[in-house]
Motif scaffolding. Structure first.
Motif, PDB file in Angstrom:
ATOM      1  N   ALA A  30       0.841  -1.204   0.000  1.00 29.21           N
ATOM      2  CA  ALA A  30       0.000   0.000   0.000  1.00 29.21           C
ATOM      3  C   ALA A  30       0.875   1.253   0.000  1.00 29.21           C
ATOM      4  CB  ALA A  30      -0.930   0.002   1.211  1.00 29.21           C
ATOM      5  N   GLY A  31       1.994   1.196   0.750  1.00 26.36           N
ATOM      6  CA  GLY A  31       2.930   2.323   0.764  1.00 26.36           C
ATOM      7  C   GLY A  31       3.508   2.585  -0.613  1.00 26.36           C
ATOM      8  N   LEU A  33       2.127   1.777  -3.511  1.00 28.24           N
ATOM      9  CA  LEU A  33       1.045   2.329  -4.339  1.00 28.24           C
ATOM     10  C   LEU A  33       0.859   3.815  -4.041  1.00 28.24           C
ATOM     11  CD1 LEU A  33      -1.709  -0.453  -4.119  1.00 28.24           C
ATOM     12  CD2 LEU A  33      -0.490   0.269  -6.165  1.00 28.24           C
ATOM     13  N   HIS A  34       0.965   4.138  -2.762  1.00 29.84           N
ATOM     14  CA  HIS A  34       0.778   5.525  -2.343  1.00 29.84           C
ATOM     15  C   HIS A  34       1.853   6.427  -2.929  1.00 29.84           C
ATOM     16  CE1 HIS A  34      -0.533   8.862  -0.026  1.00 29.84           C
ATOM     17  NE2 HIS A  34       0.532   8.897   0.739  1.00 29.84           N
ATOM     18  N   ARG A  35       3.103   5.936  -2.937  1.00 29.12           N
ATOM     19  CA  ARG A  35       4.182   6.738  -3.502  1.00 29.12           C
ATOM     20  C   ARG A  35       3.984   6.919  -5.006  1.00 29.12           C
ATOM     21  NH1 ARG A  35       7.080   4.175   0.595  1.00 29.12           N
ATOM     22  NH2 ARG A  35       7.611   2.379  -0.678  1.00 29.12           N
ATOM     23  N   HIS A  37       1.144   6.980  -6.504  1.00 34.52           N
ATOM     24  CA  HIS A  37       0.044   7.945  -6.652  1.00 34.52           C
ATOM     25  C   HIS A  37       0.582   9.363  -6.538  1.00 34.52           C
ATOM     26  CE1 HIS A  37      -3.844   9.837  -6.053  1.00 34.52           C
ATOM     27  NE2 HIS A  37      -3.354  10.394  -4.967  1.00 34.52           N
TER      28      HIS A  37
END
Lengths: 326, 175
Positions: A30-31, A33-35, A37
């Motif tokens: 998730a981290g 993916l967040h980066r 994004h």
């Protein structure tokens, strides 16, 4: 059966999921993916009318570098090139089609005709999954999304009026806005920011080129072969902007530097390629550069080609109030 | 870095709840792969707002999970749903050893429902929320939840009826 279907359903769901366990590394993934994004946000920060409009309120001019052309020779070159471009486009009734591929971007296509335009970005092709920059994979996306549209931006006809439209296919949303006027000046920061991304800041190329050369925002820097065609290279002065505080916080970067070069056919003086790059830096996210190369074709203004210059809102998509909600 | 701290905190948050969340996501999407994809997307959304949460972020995460699912979980859901439909529409296996009872069949049939109806049924009968609580999670009017649940159950009954009607034939073939 009908009376206890709820109970059976509940039992069925328990049984169906009894052996399901969460895989390890969910938080780490998730981290990542967040980066990704945030990087896409950062790259898109400087895109085009949207970007120009979105950050217009937020950017403050920080610095410029590079050399501005000056003197009699430069003035002659400006006049010559401008005249040739004007001649090339005078009386022409052409539709602009630009296709690009980039490092951070998926492929994009831009259609433009007079005040109408449509910019569409696609998920990267399969091999993009393996592209790694600074030790991080650039994209992580479902395989079935390969090559499908990711977003569309431009003009749409809604209720008989031409409006700005922004469609995100991945979440089935769209937003409408008042049509943004062309940048007040081709020499403005916003125009330069737009040149750093596949989206184009203008459809009036002769005026744009003439103005940027005349004010020193760009200069003629040589002659280059592009796909076997001799072109005149026009290079913009790199500019660096400070991002709006709220935006900077979101993308974890304080500054963006934009560079661009335009290649016009030396015989027809029609633009044939635009290279642009945007580098964000000065924050905890580190430094990221998104670059793109847009190849341009000019098509006759047929009904079918003109229709391609408009964004269409797919049925069933949900309207939200602004791009920020997408 | 702030990001690493957030990911670390998220990891601790997931330590106790990941399995339950994963099960919910699998029910909403119909497969482990799609469920994991859905949960990852919801977790990424949670990270975007991580600093806002002083207390327990589970409520936000669950709302995101259900709303993503109810919205059809992005475009690629369409393809997956089509595949699931094909799978679900196929007759049950004629393998005499395979024991497919109505409970299992109902879950497979659940995957044929539209995402919004499925989300409501999972909230009502898996999470065991009331209609009012379900409405609050999804941000819908209670009446919408009520009608979606009613239509979803009705559709399940119809589908289950069709499934049951195939059973005697299968049993007959076995005999």
């Amino acid at each position: 059966m009908n009376t206890d279907i709820e109970e059976l359903l509940r039992d069925g769901m328990e049984r169906f999921t009894a052996e399901v366990h969460a895989p390890g590394g969910l938080a780490g993934q998730a981290g990542r993916l967040h980066r990704q994004h945030r990087r896409r946000l950062a790259a898109r920060a400087t895109v085009a009318c949207g970007a120009a409009a979105a950050i217009a309120a937020g950017v403050t001019f920080a610095a410029t570098d590079g050399s501005a052309g000056s003197g009699v020779a430069q003035a002659r070159t400006v006049a010559y090139v401008t005249k040739r471009v004007e001649n090339a486009l005078a009386g022409e009734n052409l539709v602009f089609v630009g296709r690009s591929s980039g490092k951070l971007w998926g492929n994009t296509v831009t259609w433009a005709y007079r005040s109408r335009n449509r910019f569409e970005e696609y998920w990267p092709a399969a091999d993009a999954r393996d592209r790694v920059v600074n030790g991080q994979r650039l994209w992580d996306f479902p395989p079935q999304d390969r090559g499908l549209p990711y977003l569309a931006q431009g003009t749409a006809l809604v209720g008989g009026k031409l409006v700005g439209a922004y469609v995100t296919y991945f979440d089935h949303r769209y937003s409408l806005s008042r049509l943004q006027p062309q940048p007040a000046s081709a020499c403005s920061t916003n125009a330069a920011l737009a040149m750093g991304a596949p989206l184009i800041p203008t459809t009036h190329w002769s005026a744009f080129i003439g103005a940027t050369l005349a004010c020193g925002a760009a200069s003629v820097t040589g002659h280059v072969l592009v796909d076997g065609v001799e072109t005149t290279q026009i290079t913009g002065k790199p500019i660096t902007v400070r991002l709006q505080p709220g935006y900077a916080k979101t993308v974890h970067a304080k500054f963006a530097t934009v560079r661009w070069a335009l290649y016009v056919n030396s015989k027809t003086y029609l633009p044939v390629r635009l290279d642009g790059s945007t580098k964000t830096f000065g924050g905890t996210a580190g430094s990221y550069t998104s670059s793109s190369s847009t190849n341009v074709r000019w098509l006759p203004a047929t009904k079918a080609n003109i229709a391609m210059t408009m964004v269409t809102i797919p049925p069933g998509f949900q309207q939200v109030s602004s791009v920020a909600d997408q | 870095m702030a990001d690493d701290r957030a990911v670390g905190e998220l990891e601790r948050f997931l330590a106790e709840r990941a399995d339950r969340l994963m099960r919910t996501a699998v029910l909403l999407t119909g497969s482990r792969e799609a469920g994991q994809d859905l949960l990852q997307t919801a977790l990424e959304r949670l990270l975007r707002h991580w600093r806002r949460f002083d207390g327990d972020p589970e409520g936000y995460l669950r709302r995101t999970l259900y709303n993503l699912a109810a919205d059809g979980f992005r475009r690629q859901g369409r393809l997956q749903r089509k595949l699931l439909l094909l799978r679900a529409a196929a007759p049950p296996p004629a393998d005499p050893i395979a024991e497919v009872d109505l409970r299992d069949a109902l879950v497979r049939l659940l995957l044929q429902l539209p995402p919004r109806q499925r989300a409501v049924l999972v909230l009502r009968y898996w999470e065991q929320l009331t209609e009012a609580e379900t409405a609050a999670v999804l941000g819908w009017p209670e009446g919408t939840v009520k009608s979606a649940a009613s239509r979803g159950l009705q559709r399940l009954r119809e589908l289950a009826g069709g499934w049951q009607n195939t059973e005697p034939q299968l049993n007959g073939e076995r005999a």
